[in-house]
Design a protein around this motif. Structure first.
Motif, PDB file in Angstrom:
ATOM      1  N   PRO A   1      -1.876  27.275   9.695  1.00 50.43           N
ATOM      2  CA  PRO A   1      -1.045  27.049  10.890  1.00 50.43           C
ATOM      3  C   PRO A   1       0.262  26.304  10.632  1.00 50.43           C
ATOM      4  N   TRP A   2       0.461  25.776   9.422  1.00 53.90           N
ATOM      5  CA  TRP A   2       1.710  25.070   9.116  1.00 53.90           C
ATOM      6  C   TRP A   2       2.870  26.032   8.861  1.00 53.90           C
TER       7      TRP A   2
ATOM      8  N   ALA B   1      -9.946  23.804  17.122  1.00 53.38           N
ATOM      9  CA  ALA B   1      -8.924  23.808  16.062  1.00 53.38           C
ATOM     10  C   ALA B   1      -8.748  22.444  15.407  1.00 53.38           C
TER      11      ALA B   1
ATOM     12  N   ARG C   1      -1.913  22.114  15.410  1.00 52.85           N
ATOM     13  CA  ARG C   1      -1.926  22.025  16.866  1.00 52.85           C
ATOM     14  C   ARG C   1      -3.362  22.228  17.334  1.00 52.85           C
ATOM     15  N   GLU C   2      -3.889  21.248  18.021  1.00 58.83           N
ATOM     16  CA  GLU C   2      -5.291  21.227  18.440  1.00 58.83           C
ATOM     17  C   GLU C   2      -5.377  21.325  19.965  1.00 58.83           C
TER      18      GLU C   2
ATOM     19  N   LEU D   1      -6.037  22.161   7.912  1.00 63.15           N
ATOM     20  CA  LEU D   1      -5.955  23.621   7.980  1.00 63.15           C
ATOM     21  C   LEU D   1      -4.523  23.996   7.603  1.00 63.15           C
TER      22      LEU D   1
ATOM     23  N   HIS E   1      -8.162  19.633  12.928  1.00 68.19           N
ATOM     24  CA  HIS E   1      -7.389  19.548  11.680  1.00 68.19           C
ATOM     25  C   HIS E   1      -6.328  20.626  11.562  1.00 68.19           C
ATOM     26  N   SER E   2      -6.060  21.347  12.630  1.00 63.08           N
ATOM     27  CA  SER E   2      -4.919  22.250  12.659  1.00 63.08           C
ATOM     28  C   SER E   2      -3.652  21.455  12.981  1.00 63.08           C
TER      29      SER E   2
END
Length: 432
Positions: free
Chosen positions: A115-116, A402, A407-408, A112, A404-405
């Motif tokens: 979110p980076w 979330a 932050r999961e 994803l 593959h974000s």
């Protein structure tokens, strides 16, 4: 952190494992502290019944074995993977724009991307150097402080920013790294960090595998600490639970923990689940302890069972329509059995029945995940390992948001719940 604080151990493991190489090194350290002996694939092995050993490949995949004291007739296997989606540096990463040194990146796995942006990014991975004496050495590097960021474009300059516009990883996601920097500064900084962390002076950097990661540490979240929030829960959480189960088991049964690299990019590598690593190790074990021929190997595999552990999609309170109404697992609702009729997961009724029986045995709930019939489904090392070895397999995991974000989020209670079931699996006596 104390020895009886599993959540503390988990948070430490996540914080200290920004890459597959670091995760493997940290797992190896815990195994050695518990009395496991390290094996080298390049050397002859001398195995004895009842021994505990481990071996790594590429420094990013690891297999730990509890050899039975009695006859080698079945193995209880737990599988996971050490890699996570992210941003990896390109070999010639340095690039300049608007007075900034930036670093070109390549997306690893199905990340994803949104979110980076606007995160405090550290840098970690593996670097190979040549010393002054000509010897070549690979070392781990972890710059565990914010050294880069990917700034968003202000909404005043992009009024359509919230319309779900596609992101371009080539042109829009190069992290800013050093104001006024030039290309040679990356080499200078890497050498400085190598000297700081390893005492390496006067070395030549030959190559590296480095990636950015969120330097925000893992945390317990929620009014009652119900949640764990961190990068790389997929799938370091499963690595941690499998390792905890291995170390908590009574050691009486034949047991295997395998954590492969490269699952997020298809598992097709020498150290991935589609590669020969696990089969190579098991054939050497059978050669010394189980009769040594092909028939003995097949009999062992068919008497064994594999639990592939990889997280499941939890029912999201803001997106209920993304789940089948009858198969939406809840955070902190217990282990999740993952099922797909098209074999994206390896579970069948026989292996699921075994797992449900284990859950009943230790009084833990079991949930089920099946994706919507009108949506695609991800996969795991489960079907790949089952295909490569022929071992009866099922896919399970804990529910998370979330996936593959950068932050999961997963449930804190689920960590102990699945660890308990996995420990019961490793301790189970008799036929599997």
């Amino acid at each position: 952190m104390t020895q009886d604080d599993p959540i503390g151990r988990l948070l430490d493991f996540l914080r200290l494992s920004p890459t597959p190489w670091h995760a493997t090194a940290n797992m190896a350290a815990r195994l050695e502290a518990a009395g496991f002996r390290r094996l080298d694939e390049r050397e002859a092995w001398h195995l004895t019944p009842g021994e505990r050993v481990y071996v790594t490949r590429n420094d990013s995949s690891i297999i730990a074995l509890q050899l039975p004291s009695n006859a080698l007739v079945a193995l209880r296997m737990i599988g996971a993977h050490t890699d996570s989606p992210g941003l990896r540096l390109k070999p010639n990463a340095a690039q300049s724009s608007a007075g900034w040194l930036q670093l070109g990146v390549e997306v690893y796995g199905g990340a994803l991307l949104a979110p980076w942006f606007d995160r405090d990014l550290g840098l970690a991975g593996r670097v190979h150097v040549r010393r002054a004496d000509g010897s070549i050495e690979g070392v781990l590097l972890n710059v565990d402080r914010p050294v880069a960021t990917i700034p968003s474009l202000a909404i005043h300059l992009d009024r359509e920013a919230n319309s779900g516009r596609e992101l371009n990883a080539q042109t829009q996601m190069a992290p800013v790294f050093l104001q006024g920097g030039d290309h040679q500064d990356l080499d200078r900084l890497l050498k400085g960090w190598l000297a700081e962390q390893h005492g390496l002076e006067g070395v030549e950097i030959l190559d590296f595998e480095l990636g950015f990661y969120d330097s925000q540490p893992p945390a317990s979240v929620g009014v009652a600490g119900e949640l764990i929030c961190s990068a790389r829960l997929d799938n370091l959480l499963s690595c941690f639970m499998g390792l905890e189960a291995m170390l908590q088991s009574d050691g009486s049964q034949g047991a295997v923990l395998v954590a492969n690299d490269h699952e997020e990019v298809g598992s097709a590598s020498a150290c991935g689940a589609q590669g020969p690593f696990l089969a190579d190790v098991l054939r050497r074990v059978v050669e010394q302890l189980g009769g040594g021929d092909q028939e003995a190997f097949i009999r062992l595999i068919q008497a064994s069972r594999m639990i592939s552990c990889d997280n499941a999609h939890a029912l999201h309170p803001n997106f209920l329509d993304k789940h089948d109404a009858s198969h939406g697992p809840a955070i902190n609702g217990g282990p999740v059995i993952k099922i797909n009729a098209n074999q994206r997961y390896a579970t069948n009724s026989a292996t699921a029945a075994m797992f449900r029986d284990l859950c009943c045995e230790v009084d833990e709930p079991a949930q089920t995940f099946v994706t919507r019939a009108d949506m695609g489904c991800g996969s795991t090392i489960g079907p790949i390992t089952a295909t490569e070895l022929g071992v009866p397999t099922l896919d399970v995991g804990v529910a998370q948001w979330a996936m593959h974000s950068i932050r999961e989020t997963a449930g804190a209670r689920d960590v102990a719940s699945l660890t308990t079931v996995l420990t019961a699996f490793l301790n189970r006596r008799g036929p599997l």
